[in-house]
Design a protein around this motif. Structure first.
Motif, mmCIF file in Angstrom:
data_model
loop_
_atom_site.group_PDB
_atom_site.id
_atom_site.type_symbol
_atom_site.label_atom_id
_atom_site.label_comp_id
_atom_site.label_asym_id
_atom_site.label_seq_id
_atom_site.Cartn_x
_atom_site.Cartn_y
_atom_site.Cartn_z
ATOM 1 N N LYS A 147 0.837 -1.196 0.000
ATOM 2 C CA LYS A 147 0.000 0.000 0.000
ATOM 3 C C LYS A 147 0.874 1.250 0.000
ATOM 4 C CE LYS A 147 -3.809 -2.410 0.310
ATOM 5 N NZ LYS A 147 -4.793 -2.463 -0.792
ATOM 6 N N LYS A 148 0.288 2.344 -0.442
ATOM 7 C CA LYS A 148 1.006 3.615 -0.421
ATOM 8 C C LYS A 148 1.331 3.986 1.024
ATOM 9 C CE LYS A 148 -3.356 6.180 -0.559
ATOM 10 N NZ LYS A 148 -4.204 7.112 -1.312
ATOM 11 N N TYR A 149 2.330 4.836 1.198
ATOM 12 C CA TYR A 149 2.808 5.158 2.551
ATOM 13 C C TYR A 149 3.503 6.513 2.532
ATOM 14 C CZ TYR A 149 7.220 3.674 0.508
ATOM 15 O OH TYR A 149 8.316 3.557 -0.312
ATOM 16 N N ALA A 150 3.731 7.037 3.726
ATOM 17 C CA ALA A 150 4.510 8.263 3.891
ATOM 18 C C ALA A 150 5.780 7.940 4.654
ATOM 19 C CB ALA A 150 3.709 9.324 4.627
ATOM 20 N N LEU A 151 6.836 8.690 4.341
ATOM 21 C CA LEU A 151 8.107 8.542 5.053
ATOM 22 C C LEU A 151 8.573 9.938 5.432
ATOM 23 C CD1 LEU A 151 10.976 6.152 4.085
ATOM 24 C CD2 LEU A 151 11.454 8.456 4.885
ATOM 25 N N LYS A 152 8.497 10.222 6.728
ATOM 26 C CA LYS A 152 8.884 11.550 7.210
ATOM 27 C C LYS A 152 10.338 11.516 7.647
ATOM 28 C CE LYS A 152 6.075 14.068 9.690
ATOM 29 N NZ LYS A 152 5.289 14.610 10.852
ATOM 30 N N LEU A 153 11.175 12.317 6.967
ATOM 31 C CA LEU A 153 12.573 12.443 7.351
ATOM 32 C C LEU A 153 12.681 13.585 8.353
ATOM 33 C CD1 LEU A 153 14.301 12.005 3.872
ATOM 34 C CD2 LEU A 153 14.048 10.312 5.695
ATOM 35 N N SER A 154 13.070 13.232 9.566
ATOM 36 C CA SER A 154 13.078 14.184 10.668
ATOM 37 C C SER A 154 14.455 14.215 11.325
ATOM 38 C CB SER A 154 12.005 13.803 11.696
ATOM 39 O OG SER A 154 11.904 14.775 12.707
ATOM 40 N N GLY A 155 15.438 14.764 10.597
ATOM 41 C CA GLY A 155 16.801 14.798 11.102
ATOM 42 C C GLY A 155 17.513 13.479 10.896
ATOM 43 N N ALA A 156 17.342 12.864 9.731
ATOM 44 C CA ALA A 156 17.971 11.578 9.419
ATOM 45 C C ALA A 156 19.216 11.800 8.568
ATOM 46 C CB ALA A 156 16.987 10.674 8.685
ATOM 47 N N SER A 157 20.261 11.019 8.878
ATOM 48 C CA SER A 157 21.493 11.050 8.090
ATOM 49 C C SER A 157 21.922 9.612 7.858
ATOM 50 C CB SER A 157 22.590 11.832 8.821
ATOM 51 O OG SER A 157 23.785 11.847 8.070
ATOM 52 N N ILE A 158 21.807 9.173 6.607
ATOM 53 C CA ILE A 158 22.059 7.767 6.287
ATOM 54 C C ILE A 158 23.112 7.677 5.190
ATOM 55 C CG2 ILE A 158 21.025 5.593 5.526
ATOM 56 C CD1 ILE A 158 18.297 6.741 6.352
ATOM 57 N N THR A 159 24.215 6.992 5.483
ATOM 58 C CA THR A 159 25.256 6.709 4.501
ATOM 59 C C THR A 159 25.424 5.208 4.383
ATOM 60 O OG1 THR A 159 26.431 8.779 4.964
ATOM 61 C CG2 THR A 159 27.677 7.020 3.888
ATOM 62 N N ASN A 160 25.353 4.704 3.176
ATOM 63 C CA ASN A 160 25.537 3.272 2.927
ATOM 64 C C ASN A 160 26.707 3.094 1.967
ATOM 65 O OD1 ASN A 160 25.397 0.556 2.507
ATOM 66 N ND2 ASN A 160 23.331 0.540 1.666
#
Length: 588
Positions: A147-160
């Motif tokens: 299903k559709k969804y929301a993703l709230k970025l709230s001060g995220a820092s992601i390095t892969n």
């Protein structure tokens, strides 16, 4: 919200036929160290050259992350009304802290953790909003679900270091919400095969007024296998050192926000779409610095582009700032039709022509394989690299309004077929070639046209007489430094005079005055025309009025000083060329 009909997709591809008279086709090229060749000499135009001053000749394009958006915007466009965030509810929140991720099942969502790598699967659950925060230098977030969804970025820092930082694999609508007042970063490494540092299998819909920085080191910065929508309030920076900045398969729609893109890869595009691109608002800035390359699969030379649309481009509002510095680079490259219906577009290219395997990629400010139509707004284009044309269409060009200014190394404004001007303010200055150049008929029916050529054998306004076509001048106000094409059909009376370099002139037609500054060099002889017999003054001062073309002309205003210029009838039976001043030998 009322659903808006989807814009029709157009695709047109017409091969550009060029000739080369040099015995050695590579004698004017030097190896650029990239398995290709860059033009190292002057190949376009005639024997003369022309230069000018002012803001059009000096403005630059730089990254600007300040959040104040331009007020020039039009109604937001969504391919489907379901794409608007306000038409959805995401009330079930699931928190994920990337600094300390925890395996859990919450509100029907399964969250699993493997080291710093997090996978969240909401299955058939509806109204899910993932709230993501925290920092990881060796992790990622993958989203699965039906299903559709929301993703709230709230001060995220992601390095892969190994793959995508944010891997949205659900295939359904993904609403990315940039939480107000937060800064978020995503980056990948160089060890994987991912399509983007942020990859989305479904529709990718950006919302919110937070900041997001995305860096792609393996492939694209942001990539959607469907379409992407940017919204008012977004503040997004995208960088790619390996491929395109932003890539979408089915459409890119910029309704607002601040969007900054930098790419440095060979032949990479800042914003690349296999379908339509529509700009309705915001401020979008793109810098491309990579050189051209030869694509062995497509068997053609390719350059970078600030914006590349495989179908149509439509600009209705907002601002576009585009700069390409690499060989063969373009500001805008469209396979179909390009329509400019509002907003402001500023383009700078500095690279020269790229050549490899007997094929070339020439620098251009704006290039379309389909028609180009300009009705409202502002377009400023400057090209300084060898063979750089300003605005070029492989089909027809139509200008009915707006302000269009092109200061180009080669032809300033060029159409492979018919060119029609019936309104607007147009400045076309070919530094080493024609100002306006139509390979079919050229019709000037209205508007204000100020055209300048380099000198013999070029002319300010050219039509393909050799092919049986003509320049038809039936209306408008025209200033042509360097004259008109031989054999033009002039329904509206034209007049000729000599001219002096770097001088302000005032052309008055009835109660309307158009004042303009001549270039420091250019074709000899000047032709002017208006709805009634004009008067011309040189060495004038102007107060008030409306500035055009970055200060090179003024519409209206009060004229003082100067001296009257003698005008004689011009019949269109001879072209012009050479340096400033004097009467060419073809005049009698």
């Amino acid at each position: 919200m009322k659903k808006i009909m989807y814009y029709a997709m157009l695709a047109a591809s017409i091969a550009m036929m060029t000739g080369c008279s040099a015995e050695d086709p590579f004698e004017e090229y030097v190896n650029n160290g990239n398995n290709g060749w860059i033009n190292n000499g002057s190949m376009g135009g005639g024997n003369g050259s022309s230069a000018t001053t002012g803001e059009l000749a000096t403005f630059d394009v730089t990254i600007d992350k300040t959040s104040a958006e331009p007020t020039d915007a039009t109604t937001a466009y969504f391919p489907d009304e379901e794409d608007a965030l306000e038409n959805n509810e995401f009330t079930t929140e699931v928190s994920i802290d990337m600094s300390n991720p925890v395996t859990k099942t919450e509100n029907g969502v399964e969250v699993t953790v493997n080291g710093g790598h997090v996978t969240a699967n909401h299955g058939a659950e509806k109204k899910i909003c993932y709230v993501v925060s925290g920092t990881t230098a060796n992790g990622s977030l993958t989203i699965l679900g039906e299903k559709k969804y929301a993703l709230k970025l709230s001060g995220a820092s992601i390095t892969n270091p190994d793959s995508a930082a944010l891997n949205l694999l659900s295939g359904k609508r993904a609403f990315i919400i940039l939480a107000d007042g937060t800064t978020n970063t995503l980056a990948d490494g160089t060890g994987g095969s991912q399509k983007g540092a942020l990859y989305c299998k479904g529709k990718l819909l950006f919302n919110g007024s937070g900041a997001l920085s995305v860096t792609g080191n393996t492939n694209n910065g942001i990539h959607s296998a469907d379409y992407i929508v940017f919204s008012k309030g977004n503040n997004i920076y995208v960088k790619s050192t390996a491929n395109h900045g932003i890539k979408a398969n089915d459409g890119i729609y910029i309704n607002g926000g601040i969007l900054n893109v930098e790419v440095s890869a060979t032949a990479a595009k800042g914003i690349n779409c296999e379908s339509n691109i529509i700009v309705n608002g915001g401020r979008t800035t793109v810098l491309t610095t990579g050189n051209g390359m030869y694509d062995s699969e497509d068997k053609e030379a390719k350059g970078t582009a600030g914006i590349k649309a495989d179908s149509t481009l439509m600009v209705n509002g907002g601002e576009l700032w585009l700069k390409s510095t690499g060989s063969g680079g373009k500001g805008i490259n469209v396979d179909g039709e390009a329509r400019f219906c509002g907003g402001s577009v500023y383009v700078v290219t500095t690279g020269s022509q790229y050549r490899s395997n007997n094929d070339t990629s020439s620098p251009k400010g704006i290039k379309a394989d389909g028609n180009i139509s300009i009705s409202v707004g502002r377009l400023w284009v400057r090209t300084s690299g060898t063979n750089g044309e300003g605005i070029e269409t492989k089909k027809e060009l139509s200008i009915t309004g707006g302000e269009v200014a092109s200061y180009a190394y080669d032809d300033a404004i060029n159409s492979k077929s018919t060119m029609t001007i019936s309104g607007g303010y147009i400045y076309a200055h070919g530094q080493h070639n024609d100002g306006l150049d139509a390979n079919g008929n050229c019709y000037i029916k209205g508007g204000t046209v100020y055209a300048i050529c380099s000198g013999t054998p070029e002319v300010a306004i050219d039509a393909n007489t050799e092919g049986g076509y003509k320049l038809y001048l039936t209306g408008g106000t025209v200033v042509a430094v360097g004259g008109l094409e031989n054999g033009s059909q002039l329904t509206q009376s034209c007049y000729q005079s000599s001219w002096s370099a770097n001088t302000w002139y005032a052309l008055t037609v009835g109660s309307d005055t158009f004042s303009f500054q001549t270039p420091s060099s250019g074709g000899s002889g000047m032709v002017v025309s208006g709805a009634s017999q004009p008067t011309l003054q040189s060495g004038v001062s102007i107060s008030g009025g409306t500035s055009c073309f970055g200060g090179l002309a003024i519409s209206g205003g009060t004229v003082s000083g100067g001296s009257s210029v003698s005008l004689s009838s011009y019949t269109g039976d001879s072209g012009m060329g050479g340096g400033p001043g004097g009467i060419p030998g073809g005049w009698h």
